[in-house]
Design a protein around this motif. Structure first.
Motif, mmCIF file in Angstrom:
data_model
loop_
_atom_site.group_PDB
_atom_site.id
_atom_site.type_symbol
_atom_site.label_atom_id
_atom_site.label_comp_id
_atom_site.label_asym_id
_atom_site.label_seq_id
_atom_site.Cartn_x
_atom_site.Cartn_y
_atom_site.Cartn_z
ATOM 1 N N ARG A 133 0.834 -1.206 0.000
ATOM 2 C CA ARG A 133 0.000 0.000 0.000
ATOM 3 C C ARG A 133 0.868 1.257 0.000
ATOM 4 O O ARG A 133 0.583 2.228 -0.714
ATOM 5 C CB ARG A 133 -0.934 0.001 1.211
ATOM 6 N N CYS A 134 1.925 1.226 0.801
ATOM 7 C CA CYS A 134 2.826 2.374 0.879
ATOM 8 C C CYS A 134 3.598 2.547 -0.431
ATOM 9 O O CYS A 134 3.730 3.662 -0.942
ATOM 10 C CB CYS A 134 3.784 2.181 2.059
ATOM 11 N N ALA A 135 4.113 1.447 -0.964
ATOM 12 C CA ALA A 135 4.892 1.506 -2.201
ATOM 13 C C ALA A 135 4.062 2.053 -3.359
ATOM 14 O O ALA A 135 4.581 2.769 -4.229
ATOM 15 C CB ALA A 135 5.444 0.131 -2.538
ATOM 16 N N ARG A 136 2.790 1.717 -3.379
ATOM 17 C CA ARG A 136 1.934 2.231 -4.456
ATOM 18 C C ARG A 136 1.848 3.755 -4.406
ATOM 19 O O ARG A 136 1.779 4.412 -5.438
ATOM 20 C CB ARG A 136 0.548 1.589 -4.360
ATOM 21 N N ARG A 137 1.890 4.314 -3.211
ATOM 22 C CA ARG A 137 1.856 5.780 -3.085
ATOM 23 C C ARG A 137 3.134 6.417 -3.603
ATOM 24 O O ARG A 137 3.112 7.566 -4.082
ATOM 25 C CB ARG A 137 1.650 6.165 -1.617
ATOM 26 N N ASN A 138 4.241 5.705 -3.510
ATOM 27 C CA ASN A 138 5.520 6.254 -3.941
ATOM 28 C C ASN A 138 5.857 5.953 -5.398
ATOM 29 O O ASN A 138 6.524 6.749 -6.066
ATOM 30 C CB ASN A 138 6.652 5.709 -3.046
ATOM 31 N N ILE A 139 5.393 4.810 -5.890
ATOM 32 C CA ILE A 139 5.799 4.344 -7.217
ATOM 33 C C ILE A 139 4.767 4.623 -8.300
ATOM 34 O O ILE A 139 5.110 5.096 -9.393
ATOM 35 C CB ILE A 139 6.132 2.831 -7.156
ATOM 36 N N GLU A 140 3.518 4.353 -8.024
ATOM 37 C CA GLU A 140 2.529 4.431 -9.098
ATOM 38 C C GLU A 140 2.279 5.848 -9.618
ATOM 39 O O GLU A 140 2.102 6.031 -10.825
ATOM 40 C CB GLU A 140 1.246 3.727 -8.665
ATOM 41 N N PRO A 141 2.325 6.887 -8.765
ATOM 42 C CA PRO A 141 2.191 8.240 -9.329
ATOM 43 C C PRO A 141 3.344 8.605 -10.269
ATOM 44 O O PRO A 141 3.198 9.507 -11.105
ATOM 45 C CB PRO A 141 2.193 9.148 -8.090
ATOM 46 N N ARG A 142 4.463 7.893 -10.144
ATOM 47 C CA ARG A 142 5.612 8.147 -11.020
ATOM 48 C C ARG A 142 5.595 7.255 -12.257
ATOM 49 O O ARG A 142 6.525 7.303 -13.068
ATOM 50 C CB ARG A 142 6.914 7.947 -10.240
ATOM 51 N N GLY A 143 4.577 6.405 -12.373
ATOM 52 C CA GLY A 143 4.426 5.595 -13.574
ATOM 53 C C GLY A 143 4.776 4.134 -13.437
ATOM 54 O O GLY A 143 4.688 3.380 -14.410
ATOM 55 N N GLY A 144 5.180 3.685 -12.229
ATOM 56 C CA GLY A 144 5.507 2.279 -12.029
ATOM 57 C C GLY A 144 4.301 1.476 -11.565
ATOM 58 O O GLY A 144 3.196 2.008 -11.396
ATOM 59 N N ARG A 145 4.505 0.179 -11.356
ATOM 60 C CA ARG A 145 3.439 -0.708 -10.901
ATOM 61 C C ARG A 145 3.943 -1.538 -9.724
ATOM 62 O O ARG A 145 5.108 -1.951 -9.700
ATOM 63 C CB ARG A 145 2.973 -1.630 -12.029
ATOM 64 N N VAL A 146 3.054 -1.802 -8.767
ATOM 65 C CA VAL A 146 3.417 -2.524 -7.553
ATOM 66 C C VAL A 146 2.479 -3.714 -7.383
ATOM 67 O O VAL A 146 1.264 -3.588 -7.551
ATOM 68 C CB VAL A 146 3.335 -1.612 -6.303
ATOM 69 N N PHE A 147 3.067 -4.876 -7.035
ATOM 70 C CA PHE A 147 2.310 -6.115 -6.893
ATOM 71 C C PHE A 147 2.534 -6.714 -5.513
ATOM 72 O O PHE A 147 3.622 -6.609 -4.946
ATOM 73 C CB PHE A 147 2.739 -7.128 -7.961
ATOM 74 N N GLU A 148 1.507 -7.370 -4.990
ATOM 75 C CA GLU A 148 1.608 -8.029 -3.687
ATOM 76 C C GLU A 148 1.821 -9.518 -3.871
ATOM 77 O O GLU A 148 1.053 -10.189 -4.568
ATOM 78 C CB GLU A 148 0.337 -7.790 -2.873
ATOM 79 N N GLY A 149 2.885 -10.038 -3.246
ATOM 80 C CA GLY A 149 3.156 -11.464 -3.312
ATOM 81 C C GLY A 149 4.603 -11.755 -2.984
ATOM 82 O O GLY A 149 5.383 -10.867 -2.665
ATOM 83 N N ASP A 150 4.951 -13.027 -3.073
ATOM 84 C CA ASP A 150 6.263 -13.513 -2.661
ATOM 85 C C ASP A 150 7.275 -13.406 -3.798
ATOM 86 O O ASP A 150 7.186 -14.127 -4.802
ATOM 87 C CB ASP A 150 6.122 -14.964 -2.207
ATOM 88 N N LEU A 151 8.218 -12.491 -3.656
ATOM 89 C CA LEU A 151 9.315 -12.306 -4.614
ATOM 90 C C LEU A 151 8.795 -12.156 -6.046
ATOM 91 O O LEU A 151 8.035 -11.245 -6.341
ATOM 92 C CB LEU A 151 10.324 -13.444 -4.478
ATOM 93 N N PHE A 152 9.193 -13.073 -6.949
ATOM 94 C CA PHE A 152 8.832 -12.951 -8.358
ATOM 95 C C PHE A 152 7.394 -13.375 -8.659
ATOM 96 O O PHE A 152 6.857 -13.044 -9.724
ATOM 97 C CB PHE A 152 9.763 -13.824 -9.211
ATOM 98 N N ALA A 153 6.776 -14.116 -7.742
ATOM 99 C CA ALA A 153 5.494 -14.767 -8.034
ATOM 100 C C ALA A 153 4.418 -13.834 -8.584
ATOM 101 O O ALA A 153 3.690 -14.219 -9.506
ATOM 102 C CB ALA A 153 4.988 -15.502 -6.789
ATOM 103 N N PRO A 154 4.254 -12.618 -8.057
ATOM 104 C CA PRO A 154 3.153 -11.793 -8.551
ATOM 105 C C PRO A 154 3.475 -10.976 -9.801
ATOM 106 O O PRO A 154 2.593 -10.320 -10.353
ATOM 107 C CB PRO A 154 2.873 -10.856 -7.368
ATOM 108 N N LEU A 155 4.727 -11.004 -10.251
ATOM 109 C CA LEU A 155 5.113 -10.175 -11.392
ATOM 110 C C LEU A 155 4.523 -10.719 -12.693
ATOM 111 O O LEU A 155 4.346 -11.932 -12.845
ATOM 112 C CB LEU A 155 6.640 -10.128 -11.516
ATOM 113 N N PRO A 156 4.220 -9.859 -13.652
ATOM 114 C CA PRO A 156 3.724 -10.324 -14.954
ATOM 115 C C PRO A 156 4.721 -11.273 -15.605
ATOM 116 O O PRO A 156 5.922 -10.998 -15.659
ATOM 117 C CB PRO A 156 3.592 -9.028 -15.752
ATOM 118 N N ASP A 157 4.225 -12.394 -16.090
ATOM 119 C CA ASP A 157 5.115 -13.399 -16.675
ATOM 120 C C ASP A 157 5.845 -12.862 -17.904
ATOM 121 O O ASP A 157 6.929 -13.343 -18.245
ATOM 122 C CB ASP A 157 4.309 -14.647 -17.055
ATOM 123 N N GLY A 158 5.286 -11.854 -18.541
ATOM 124 C CA GLY A 158 5.913 -11.285 -19.721
ATOM 125 C C GLY A 158 7.228 -10.569 -19.451
ATOM 126 O O GLY A 158 7.943 -10.194 -20.396
#
Length: 265
Positions: A133-158
Motif C-alpha cells: 500500500r505504501c509503495a503504491r503511493r511512492n511508485i505508481e504516481p511516477r508511472g511504475g506498478r506494484v504487486f503483492e506477493g512472494d518475490l517474483f510470483a506476482p510479477l507479470p510473466d511477460g
C-alpha cells in the motif's frame, strides 16, 4: 491553534527527545517542528517518538536519495546505506530500462529509478500488504506498478528474460541477531523485512535461484548485504548463471553484490 515557534518550546521539545534517548534530538526537533501543524499535533508526535516509534513513522516520510518517500507506520524504513545500492542500480540502468524492485518495502528504490532514469519501466513487489500500500503511493504516481506477493510470483510473466536491472533489498539479518537490533527496528518494523534466516542469506538464495530466468542477457541483479556476509553471498549467487562482484562504500558502511547475467548458453 497555531504552532508556537518560541525558543522555550523548542528547548522543551529537544529536552523531551533527549530524555527519551534520541541521539539527534536537535535535528529531530526541527523535523517535528517543520511537520506539525499545531502545538497539539507536535505534542502527540513528540510522545510517539519518545515511546520509540521511528522518526520516519512519526512524520510519515523519509529523505532518501534526494526524494521524500512516504513511509507508513509498520513499514520498513529505507536506510541511508541503501542509497548506495540504488545509486549503483541507477548507474546501470540506461534510458527506458526495464527494472524490478523486489522486497520493495516503501518502494524507495523503485521511486528513485523512476525519477532518475529517463523512461524507466519499473515493477515492484513485496509480500507485506502494508508495504505494498505504501509503495503504491511512492511508485505508481511516477508511472511504475506494484504487486503483492512472494518475490517474483506476482510479477507479470511477460517480464521473464527482459529485466535489465533487478534490485532486491532482501532481509539479511540472521534470525538469532534480530534481538540485537535497535528497538526501533525490532519493535516497529515487520519481521519479514528483517529476518534473513539462520545465516541471513535465505531470501537472497531464493532470489538468486530465479534471477537468471527474469534477467535479460547482460542484465544485473543488485543486492545489499553485510561486509561479513559478502563472501557467502557471492557463493550463493555464483551458482545460478550469474557473475557476481562486491562493491562497498566506506562512507555509508554499505556492501552490495552486483551480479551480471551471463549472455549465451
Amino acid at each position: 491553534m497555531s504552532l508556537d515557534l518560541s525558543v522555550p518550546l523548542r528547548s522543551a521539545t529537544v529536552s523531551r527527545l533527549r530524555a527519551a534517548g534520541c541521539v539527534f534530538a536537535e535535528d529531530e526537533a526541527e523535523l517535528l517542528f517543520s511537520t506539525a501543524r499545531d502545538a497539539h499535533e507536535l505534542d502527540a508526535m513528540v510522545e510517539r517518538r519518545a515511546v520509540g516509534l521511528p522518526i520516519e513513522h512519526v512524520v510519515g516520510w523519509a529523505a532518501f536519495a534526494g526524494l521524500r518517500v512516504a513511509v507508513d507506520t509498520g513499514v520498513f524504513v529505507p536506510r541511508r546505506r541503501t542509497e548506495f545500492l540504488v545509486e549503483q542500480a541507477v548507474g546501470l540502468a540506461g534510458p527506458g530500462a526495464l527494472c524490478v524492485d523486489l522486497c520493495c518495502g516503501s518502494g524507495a528504490a523503485g521511486a528513485v529509478l523512476l525519477s532518475a532514469v529517463a523512461g524507466a519501466e519499473v515493477y515492484a513487489s513485496d509480500i507485506d500488504p502494508a508495504a505494498v500500500r505504501c509503495a503504491r503511493r511512492n511508485i505508481e504516481p511516477r508511472g511504475g506498478r506494484v504487486f503483492e506477493g512472494d518475490l517474483f510470483a506476482p510479477l507479470p510473466d511477460g517480464l521473464r528474460g527482459r529485466v535489465e536491472v533487478l534490485v532486491a533489498n532482501v532481509p539479511y539479518v540472521p534470525t538469532e541477531s534480530i534481538g540485537l537490533l535497535p528497538p526501533e527496528a525490532r519493535e516497529h518494523e515487520p519481521l519479514v523485512a528483517l529476518d534473513g534466516g539462520s545465516d541471513g542469506l535465505d531470501v537472497l538464495r531464493r532470489v538468486a535461484a530465479e534471477a537468471a530466468d527474469w534477467l535479460a542477457p547482460g542484465g544485473h541483479l543488485l543486492v545489499e548485504t553485510s561486509e561479513q556476509q559478502a563472501a557467502r553471498a557471492v557463493e550463493a549467487v555464483a551458482g545460478h548463471g550469474l557473475a557476481p562482484r562486491v562493491i562497498t562504500s566506506e562512507e555509508l558502511y554499505a556492501t552490495v553484490v552486483v551480479a551480471s547475467h551471463r549472455a549465451g548458453p
